[in-house]
Design an enzyme around this catalytic site. Structure first.
Site: not given
Ligand SMILES: NC(=O)c1ccc[n+]([C@@H]2O[C@H](COP(=O)([O-])OP(=O)(O)OC[C@H]3O[C@@H](n4cnc5c(N)ncnc54)[C@H](O)[C@@H]3O)[C@@H](O)[C@H]2O)c1
Ligand SMILES: CC(C)(O)[C@@H](O)C(=O)O
Ligand SMILES: [Mg+2]
Ligand SMILES: [Mg+2]
Length: 348
Positions: A41, A101, A103, A124, A208, A212
């Site tokens: 994200q 995690a 976070q 989230h 969510d 998923e």
């Molecule tokens: N992946 C998606 O497309 C998506 C979609 C909707 C919502 N979200 C939400 O967005 C948020 C971010 O998700 P994401 O999938 O982009 O995250 P991710 O798993 O890709 O991690 C993001 C970053 O966290 C860093 N990180 C992880 N543990 C760490 C630590 N202990 N110390 C420092 N940095 C650390 C990693 O280096 C990385 O840059 C979450 O709340 C997720 O639920 C994600």
């Molecule tokens: C992309 C998704 C599945 O919608 C999101 O909720 C995630 O956790 O990555």
């Molecule tokens: Mg999700």
């Molecule tokens: Mg989702």
């Protein structure tokens, strides 16, 4: 804010026309938005904000692959790319986009810089809703808001570049400044949302996690595997089984569903297919509904959140994850898929 009729229920929706980008930029003109985390994200949201003309910086662990990725994307160390703590200090809005995690581990650092009037933004409802497990309890004098794009950060970016927009939900958990609404909608528009629908933190995370694990990812792989296995056990070739299970769905039929709904897709198949699909969808619903109910109960009990925290906090998490993804990748079905994809004329 428009009220629209969703199949008989009226819901509040914010569209770009009523909250244009200009207004969003004007609302946020004095703010420094720090996107913390550059995984999936982080890049989508920060690059869209930057291209939309917001004052955005990135906070990321130094000496990590994702730091290098941020540099490759044009973020400049010391100018608009900082380590997490420095970015939090500079920010008026902290967009907390570490893994859920991650976070937990970094929360003490973020909390330290959440001074009066700042905004804490999530994508989230996880950290706040399950705060008995995460320890994420924001101070009372900051806004706590959420914009959750309903799709991958990768699609958020590609759809933005194509001039389209991914839908997001939005929520306000805490309005300390009286500006939480304007902030959350401005950020929602800024990150590239097509439109925004209202939710709260609990409903966002429950739906969510269910989605998923269910039809979006877990269930779909499960039903693909079940049908593919039956076809193969009955002597069908891998190419035939893969085409009848996955390829036709993603290439031909789902685009029709996306365009105009399930009845439209049914209407564009043979009367034979229609008869069978209309007869069989209810038995499939009845067979799977108890599994969905169990899944929702596990989510609501916090068990799915705890399982994610436990597994994603392990130091060898990435190695184990890769082994599980490898199992999928190397299964006969997805190996057949690799060959089928290569055969698409546009890939030749
Ligand atoms: N992946 C998606 O497309 C998506 C979609 C909707 C919502 N979200 C939400 O967005 C948020 C971010 O998700 P994401 O999938 O982009 O995250 P991710 O798993 O890709 O991690 C993001 C970053 O966290 C860093 N990180 C992880 N543990 C760490 C630590 N202990 N110390 C420092 N940095 C650390 C990693 O280096 C990385 O840059 C979450 O709340 C997720 O639920 C994600
Ligand atoms: C992309 C998704 C599945 O919608 C999101 O909720 C995630 O956790 O990555
Ligand atoms: Mg999700
Ligand atoms: Mg989702």
């Amino acid at each position: 804010m428009a009220k629209l009729n969703f199949g008989g229920t009226e819901e509040k929706v914010v569209m770009r026309e009523e909250f244009p980008l200009e207004k969003a930029r004007e609302t946020m003109k004095e703010e420094t938005i720090a996107v913390i985390g550059y995984g999936v994200q982080g890049p989508g949201q920060s690059l869209n904000l930057r291209d939309n003309g917001f004052n955005v910086i990135v906070g990321q662990r130094k000496e990590s692959k994702t730091w290098d990725k941020a540099v490759a994307d044009g973020w400049v160390p010391g100018e608009n790319l900082f380590d997490i703590e420095e970015a939090c200090e500079k920010a008026t809005v902290i967009q907390y986009l570490l893994s859920d995690a991650g976070q937990i581990a970094v929360w003490p650092t973020v909390k330290k810089h959440l001074t009066k009037g700042k905004a804490l933004y999530f994508s989230h409802g996880f950290g706040v809703t399950f705060n008995d497990r995460t320890g994420i309890v924001p101070p009372k004098d900051v806004d706590v808001i959420l914009v959750a794009p309903k799709g991958s950060g990768t699609s958020l970016r590609t759809m933005f570049l194509e001039g389209r927009g991914l839908n997001s939900s939005y929520a306000i958990f805490q309005d300390a400044t009286g500006r939480a609404y304007d902030r959350v909608i401005s950020l929602g528009i800024g990150v590239g949302s097509g439109y925004l629908f209202e939710t709260d933190f609990r409903r966002e995370v429950y739906s969510d996690l269910t989605g998923e694990r269910g039809t979006l990812m877990g269930c779909i792989q499960g039903i693909f595997a079940a049908q593919y296995e039956v076809l193969r056990e009955q002597g069908h070739t891998p190419s035939e089984a893969f085409n009848e299970t996955v390829e036709e769905l993603t290439q031909s039929l789902m685009p029709l569903v996306a365009q105009n709904g399930m009845d439209w897709m049914y209407a564009n198949t043979s009367t034979t297919a229609q008869r069978g699909a209309l007869d069989w969808w209810k038995p499939f619903r009845d067979a799977t509904k108890p599994v969905f109910q169990k899944l929702y109960d596990e989510v609501a009990a916090g068990n799915e959140a705890q399982r994610s925290i436990d597994s994603n906090s392990q130091p060898d998490y990435r190695v184990k994850l890769e082994a599980e993804l490898k199992e999928l990748r190397e299964s006969e079905m997805w190996q057949a898929g690799k060959t089928v994809r290569q055969l698409r004329p546009e890939n030749n």
